[in-house]
Design an enzyme around this catalytic site. Sequence first.
Site, PDB file in Angstrom:
ATOM      1  N   ARG A  56       0.841  -1.199   0.000  1.00  0.00           N
ATOM      2  CA  ARG A  56       0.000   0.000   0.000  1.00  0.00           C
ATOM      3  C   ARG A  56       0.872   1.244   0.000  1.00  0.00           C
ATOM      4  O   ARG A  56       0.593   2.232  -0.658  1.00  0.00           O
ATOM      5  CB  ARG A  56      -0.944   0.033   1.221  1.00  0.00           C
ATOM      6  CG  ARG A  56      -1.658   1.375   1.367  1.00  0.00           C
ATOM      7  CD  ARG A  56      -2.723   1.407   2.450  1.00  0.00           C
ATOM      8  NE  ARG A  56      -2.399   0.667   3.641  1.00  0.00           N
ATOM      9  CZ  ARG A  56      -1.556   1.055   4.595  1.00  0.00           C
ATOM     10  NH1 ARG A  56      -0.887   2.201   4.485  1.00  0.00           N
ATOM     11  NH2 ARG A  56      -1.355   0.299   5.655  1.00  0.00           N
ATOM     12  N   TYR A 109     -17.385  16.036 -15.800  1.00  0.00           N
ATOM     13  CA  TYR A 109     -17.779  14.631 -15.680  1.00  0.00           C
ATOM     14  C   TYR A 109     -18.770  14.463 -14.526  1.00  0.00           C
ATOM     15  O   TYR A 109     -18.578  15.021 -13.433  1.00  0.00           O
ATOM     16  CB  TYR A 109     -16.523  13.785 -15.447  1.00  0.00           C
ATOM     17  CG  TYR A 109     -16.784  12.375 -15.012  1.00  0.00           C
ATOM     18  CD1 TYR A 109     -17.670  11.551 -15.702  1.00  0.00           C
ATOM     19  CD2 TYR A 109     -16.136  11.856 -13.906  1.00  0.00           C
ATOM     20  CE1 TYR A 109     -17.909  10.257 -15.287  1.00  0.00           C
ATOM     21  CE2 TYR A 109     -16.361  10.550 -13.484  1.00  0.00           C
ATOM     22  CZ  TYR A 109     -17.256   9.762 -14.179  1.00  0.00           C
ATOM     23  OH  TYR A 109     -17.490   8.483 -13.763  1.00  0.00           O
ATOM     24  N   ASP A 181      -8.167  18.574 -14.951  1.00  0.00           N
ATOM     25  CA  ASP A 181      -8.450  17.212 -15.368  1.00  0.00           C
ATOM     26  C   ASP A 181      -8.104  17.128 -16.854  1.00  0.00           C
ATOM     27  O   ASP A 181      -8.794  17.686 -17.702  1.00  0.00           O
ATOM     28  CB  ASP A 181      -9.921  16.878 -15.129  1.00  0.00           C
ATOM     29  CG  ASP A 181     -10.261  15.429 -15.466  1.00  0.00           C
ATOM     30  OD1 ASP A 181      -9.517  14.816 -16.249  1.00  0.00           O
ATOM     31  OD2 ASP A 181     -11.287  14.925 -14.969  1.00  0.00           O
ATOM     32  N   LYS A 206      -8.748   5.719 -19.233  1.00  0.00           N
ATOM     33  CA  LYS A 206      -9.111   6.197 -20.559  1.00  0.00           C
ATOM     34  C   LYS A 206      -7.918   6.103 -21.517  1.00  0.00           C
ATOM     35  O   LYS A 206      -7.443   5.029 -21.786  1.00  0.00           O
ATOM     36  CB  LYS A 206      -9.666   7.628 -20.443  1.00  0.00           C
ATOM     37  CG  LYS A 206     -10.712   7.812 -19.320  1.00  0.00           C
ATOM     38  CD  LYS A 206     -11.889   6.870 -19.417  1.00  0.00           C
ATOM     39  CE  LYS A 206     -13.077   7.252 -18.539  1.00  0.00           C
ATOM     40  NZ  LYS A 206     -12.846   7.229 -17.099  1.00  0.00           N
TER      41      LYS A 206
END
Length: 386
Positions: A56, A109, A181, A206
């Site tokens: 992690r 978005y 973004d 994406k």
Amino acid sequence: MSEHSEQHHYAFETLAIHAGQEADPQTGAVVTPIYQVSTYKQDGVGGLRGGYEYSRSANPTRTALEQNLAALDGGRRGLAFASGLAAEDCLLRTVTKPGDHIVIPNDAYGGTFRLFAKVLTRWGVDFSVANTHDPESVRAAVRPNTKVIWVETPSNPLLGITDVSALAHISHDTGALLVVDNTFASPYLQQPLALGADVVVYSTTKYMGGHSDVVGGALVTDDAALGEELAYHQNAMGAVAGPFDAWLVMRGIKTLGIRMDRHSANAAKIAEFLTGHPKIAQVLYPGLPEHAGHEIAAKQMRAFGGMVSFRHRDGEEAAVEVCNRAQLFTLGESLGGVESLIEHPGRMTHASAVGSPLEVPSDLVRLSVGIESVDDLLGDLQRALG
């Protein structure tokens, strides 16, 4: 090559393949191994090999991706997350606290809007909506307690263009962080940090991944201190990219440049076709000279990307029917893969924005133009439009 000071010597296409990707020192493997491991042997208490103790906190596969991400955007620190929204959540909870304010776009978005409206407001962080394509609208929305100005360019799904440099001046005048973004453009087409942004956000699901086979997110900053804060919260909050997901994103990034060239070329031809079609009321693509943001996009982007939206002259049901009739364009959410997708934002990706200032037109169709033969794609659209 992973060192920030060396990265400027190499072109983007070279960095995409080599930054953070040194051959494995033990075997000479030219592709970074998938370190599918949770914990690491220590050489005595606190004697960490390479700084790794628990995946992690850090994992060698993720480290390679994070170095690569930083290099591609010209930043000092890249961080990889389990999803784009996980990256956004980490960023916002790092740089804001209850009582703070954020300026968000009126075109964003739907999942980003949901995070602001349904999650952060419950935590005491307020937001207001501005037209980020108009710098004065943003300046008017800034308050004394504004900590973040949030931008998407090109925006999702209306393909609006924001002048990043202009908003960087406003954010720095007011002491707010400018967050961009950059998912629709990718770092190949646009470099927000070089334009004055403080942090770049991606859904690596994406274009970075590019093959519709991985979910991921990323943050990149050139501010070393902010990078340390983000890394602390990334570990403390835990929504990190797993090693196999990190490996898939790295594999996708190696071909990002050539894919974006093809996405952009195909999208330009499709936008031109749609512009002349009698059933289309409006085509939204920044590569069109009549697009309101065309000149700014031409100034700050290498090309205009693979996303095209259009409004159907006959309204919502006709728009839905186009989505249902398409065959080569797959009906589905998400974007940026090698295959072309079609969707109805109002009922799909942006349903969470219905009834808000970010609600999208009901006659809107969004295309993610893939890298197939453009003639085949044009034929499919011709049939779907009837």
